[in-house]
Write an enzyme that holds these catalytic residues in place. Structure first.
Site, PDB file in Angstrom:
ATOM      1  N   GLU A  19       0.820  -1.215   0.000  1.00  0.00           N
ATOM      2  CA  GLU A  19       0.000   0.000   0.000  1.00  0.00           C
ATOM      3  C   GLU A  19       0.858   1.271   0.000  1.00  0.00           C
ATOM      4  OE1 GLU A  19      -3.578   0.416  -0.198  1.00  0.00           O
ATOM      5  OE2 GLU A  19      -2.518   2.203  -0.816  1.00  0.00           O
TER       6      GLU A  19
ATOM      7  N   ASP B 139       1.463   4.114  -3.139  1.00  0.00           N
ATOM      8  CA  ASP B 139       1.120   5.527  -2.918  1.00  0.00           C
ATOM      9  C   ASP B 139       2.340   6.403  -3.212  1.00  0.00           C
ATOM     10  OD1 ASP B 139      -1.337   4.636  -2.052  1.00  0.00           O
ATOM     11  OD2 ASP B 139      -0.942   4.937   0.084  1.00  0.00           O
TER      12      ASP B 139
ATOM     13  N   SER C 165      -6.871   2.372  -4.328  1.00  0.00           N
ATOM     14  CA  SER C 165      -5.636   2.826  -3.687  1.00  0.00           C
ATOM     15  C   SER C 165      -4.732   3.555  -4.660  1.00  0.00           C
ATOM     16  CB  SER C 165      -4.845   1.615  -3.197  1.00  0.00           C
ATOM     17  OG  SER C 165      -5.216   1.289  -1.906  1.00  0.00           O
TER      18      SER C 165
ATOM     19  N   ASP D 196     -15.546  12.385 -18.588  1.00  0.00           N
ATOM     20  CA  ASP D 196     -16.700  11.625 -18.104  1.00  0.00           C
ATOM     21  C   ASP D 196     -16.505  10.141 -18.461  1.00  0.00           C
ATOM     22  OD1 ASP D 196     -19.131  10.966 -17.117  1.00  0.00           O
ATOM     23  OD2 ASP D 196     -20.311  12.104 -18.581  1.00  0.00           O
TER      24      ASP D 196
ATOM     25  N   GLY E 118     -22.449  12.123 -17.213  1.00  0.00           N
ATOM     26  CA  GLY E 118     -22.561  12.961 -16.023  1.00  0.00           C
ATOM     27  C   GLY E 118     -22.143  12.184 -14.784  1.00  0.00           C
TER      28      GLY E 118
END
Ligand SMILES: *[C@@H]1O[C@H](CO)[C@@H](O)[C@H](O)[C@H]1NC(C)=O
Ligand SMILES: *[C@@H]1O[C@H](CO)[C@@H](O)[C@H](O)[C@H]1NC(C)=O
Ligand SMILES: *[C@@H]1O[C@H](CO)[C@@H](O)[C@H](O)[C@H]1NC(C)=O
Ligand SMILES: *[C@@H]1O[C@H](CO)[C@@H](O)[C@H](O)[C@H]1NC(C)=O
Length: 693
Positions: free
Chosen positions: A297, A301, A593, A651, A670
């Site tokens: 993790e 990051d 993540s 979108d 949308g």
């Protein structure tokens, strides 16, 4: 219920709080000389106006856009009026039951504390105190109802112990708990598998025109792919005030893994580049590559943030000591101790009937367990970065509603000060982590069989946070194709790669989304939510419920989702096939993540460009992104908005987030509760945010 009115009360006293159902515990009267800790929560001023104040500084149509408040301004805005403190204090002193020096008045002005014999407290509040013994053998003190003079009642939020029981006072017996629980119910948001090698796989048709390093993005995502997808330029600024923050707990990065990643996939960054680590309440990082805590993790990051924003720096907030972070203490809250460390006034702040951290939910310090942090809890020790990305979460239902409200209120205050807080939206579609809340699929249920009720995410439900969902490319696609909602059949990949079954066996991985049971749609997204709920999409055939004020009717009448909730995620970014190193081995990562730090990096880059022209950070970014028309626009603002393409996000209209035995929600044109408003279009976002004051 027994009437517990003490005899000395005058008619000017009124019942301040009264219990509606009795406690199931065994109870007996408290010894009249026992000293009990009385806490009087003072009524906060302006709590109800916080949202409007936040919109005022965060909505592009507001004349005060970007005019964030200082920490001191925020504190005094929400502190009880001086008058409130004086009135309550004078009443206590005039009772002749208490001396001035007995009263402790806490720093944030939120409450008064007095330790006094039970008999005096009973007289003061016209009540009878009982000690309750819970099933765990804990003792808590409480009463059925209590009184306050009419003129005091209006200044007091609540008294503890009162109809809410006190915190556990002492345990009858110290229970031995096994320390091998791997997780406190807080889950990092990713999954990793061996890199994919499709037998006979060829670059997609049309990839011929793309540079070599972009030909493989449909199965192996690199920083080069991400930059191409969102048109993110090479970063070049490094003003210290724009350093980006990453929240980490338990999981810790390995510098060797990060360096391998930088060497192979981000050659523009010196491979020894490391984040600055801030240890919150005894958290430690980095660790060796083979350490159990190197679960990937923190690595992913850091890999993403560094490769997108270098030469800007990264700060890792490594939160909580090992016994607490590893789940040994069975505490399921994971953000409060962090918030305490960056805002001292939050440590003892009272809101929604809760003062300070919640025992049993939040870790507490000093921690006597082996390896525990032996100092007091850190309060206001650190500065918070302008942007913070959190890739951890759990289900909303794991935490009581007032607890979540109080914490969300603090996130609102951080927004008022110009911070952007982002969180990943979860990885199991409309469900929680498999096995969460006692359900195989992580769903909720009325009975004991496999649940079918959707299980919304925490902290995504907080309307002051930016929740980030995940998107993906399919193997035959390139960065020129529109992305779809992230949905992956991991079992199929296991077959393709020969990887063993994942633990726990995960067949199903899809971007998290849906509707909170604790929060209503905030005004900035109300129009988008109501518009989505009117669309002719498959989800319309699902039964639903309308949540009540206490959130006690989840799943009512067979409904599987709440139609009155805040919708999440707000935005999304790529969360599939990310290629990096874990324990010195190349792996493909999937999950929201990945999406949160990517979006956080984009916000950081925009803040840098704004800094360069003397503007402040974008802060709470949702109102600007949804750009609802709450404020009438003046001519200048109209001109500004029409000059700019109305959408600064790509979108995403394909895909869905099924689980819990039904189809979940569908992406559409949308906003939708699958991919939110969409993925970053960096040049458009930059133009837009540079044009705002
Ligand atoms: C890391 O890799 C080493 C060598 O392959 C292996 O022995 C060790 O068990 C691994 N550690 C973890 C936590 O998987
Ligand atoms: C510890 O956690 C488990 C699983 O969430 C729960 O069932 C149990 O009641 C908790 N124990 C205590 C003492 O809080
Ligand atoms: C729950 O679902 C699993 C597979 O998803 C199935 O094997 C099991 O039989 C189900 N249990 C019940 C009680 O329906
Ligand atoms: C749309 O999503 C589905 C999965 O829901 C996928 O099979 C399909 O390839 C996607 N289509 C495009 C054009 O991306």
């Amino acid at each position: 219920m027994s009437l517990a009115v003490a005899l000395s009360l005058s008619t000017s006293h009124i019942v301040h709080e009264k219990r509606s159902v009795s406690h199931p515990h065994k109870r007996r009267r408290v010894n009249s000389d026992a000293i009990i800790p009385v806490r009087i929560g003072l009524r906060q001023s302006n709590l109800h106006t916080g949202y409007d104040r936040l919109i005022e500084v965060s909505h592009p149509g507001s004349v005060n856009y970007g005019k964030h408040l200082s920490r001191e301004e925020v504190h005094s805005l929400f502190a009880p009026a001086d008058e409130t403190i004086e009135i309550v204090k004078n009443w206590l002193l005039r009772s002749n039951l208490i001396q001035e020096h007995d009263i402790t008045h806490y720093e944030n002005k939120g409450w008064l504390a007095v330790d006094m014999p039970a008999k005096r407290a009973e007289t003061l509040f016209g009540t009878k105190y009982y000690e309750h013994e819970t099933k765990n053998g804990e003792l808590r003190i409480g009463c059925d109802q209590y009184h306050l003079p009419r003129h005091i009642s209006e200044h007091v939020d609540f008294v503890k112990p009162g109809v809410k029981l006190s915190a556990p006072l002492k345990k009858r017996e110290i229970e031995k708990r096994s320390s091998d629980r791997s997780s406190p119910g807080v889950f990092p948001r990713h999954l990793n598998i061996k890199p994919l090698h499709y037998p006979g796989w060829r670059p997609p048709f049309g990839a011929g025109g793309l540079p070599l390093d972009l030909q493989n993005c449909g199965v192996n995502i690199t920083p080069t792919c991400i930059k191409a997808l969102y048109d993110i330029p090479a970063a070049c600024h490094h003003e210290p005030k724009n350093s980006m923050g990453l929240f980490e707990t338990f999981d810790a990065f390995s510098q060797e893994d990060v360096s391998l990643f930088l060497e192979k996939f981000a050659k523009h960054v010196p491979s020894n580049t490391a984040p600055k680590v801030i240890s919150v309440d005894g958290g430690t990082a980095p660790v060796e590559p083979g350490d159990d805590r190197n679960g990937g993790e923190s690595n992913i990051d850091i890999d993403l943030a560094i490769s997108l924003i270098y030469p800007q720096s990264i700060i890792v907030y490594q939160v909580d000591d090992l016994p607490i972070a590893s789940g040994q203490t069975n505490t399921s809250g994971f953000i409060n101790t962090f918030l305490d460390s960056i805002d001292g006034s939050y440590c003892d702040y009272t809101a929604f009937g809760i003062t300070g951290d919640s025992p049993g939910i939040d870790g507490s310090y000093p921690n006597p367990l082996p390896g525990g942090f032996i100092d007091s809890r850190q309060c206001g020790t650190y500065e918070l970065t302008r942007v913070l990305s959190i890739s951890y979460g759990e289900t909303e239902i794991e935490l009581p509603k007032p607890y979540v409200e109080r914490q969300c209120n603090e996130i609102m205050k951080l927004g008022l000060q110009g911070h952007t807080i982002l969180t990943s939206s979860g990885d199991f579609g409309v469900a929680g982590f498999p096995g969460e809340d006692g359900d195989e699929r992580g769903c909720l249920s009325a009975g004991r069989s496999n649940g079918t009720i959707y299980n919304p995410d925490y902290p995504s439900g907080c309307p002051y946070i930016t929740s980030v969902g995940a998107t993906r490319l399919y193997p035959h696609q390139t960065v020129k194709d529109p992305e779809s909602a992230m949905q992956v059949d991991i079992a199929a990949f296991n077959l393709a790669t020969g990887d063993g079954p994942t633990d726990p066996a995960l067949q199903f991985f899809a971007t998290g989304g849906g509707f909170s049971n604790y929060f209503c749609p905030p005004s900035y997204q109300a129009q988008e939510v109501s518009c989505y709920l009117k669309k002719e999409l498959p989800f319309q055939s699902l039964p639903y419920y309308e949540i009540n004020a206490d959130a006690t009717n989840i799943g009512q009448n067979g409904g599987v989702y709440n139609r009155l909730g805040r919708g999440y995620p707000d935005v999304s970014a790529n969360g599939a096939f990310f290629l990096t190193f874990l324990n010195l081995t190349e792996r493909n990562f999937f999950g929201t993540s990945l999406a949160a730090p990517i979006f956080g990096s984009v916000v950081t880059l925009i803040n840098e460009e704004r800094s360069l022209i003397g503007k402040g950070p974008v802060g709470f970014i949702n109102p600007a992104l949804y750009r609802s028309k709450k404020y009438p626009l003046n001519t200048y603002e109209m001109a500004l908005l029409t000059r700019i393409d109305p959408s600064v996000l790509n979108d995403i209209t394909n895909g869905s987030n099924p689980n819990c035995g039904s189809q979940g929600f569908q992406a559409s044109k949308g906003w939708d509760p699958v991919t939110g408003l969409g993925t970053p279009n960096y040049p458009k976002m930059l133009t837009y945010f540079l044009s705002l004051p």
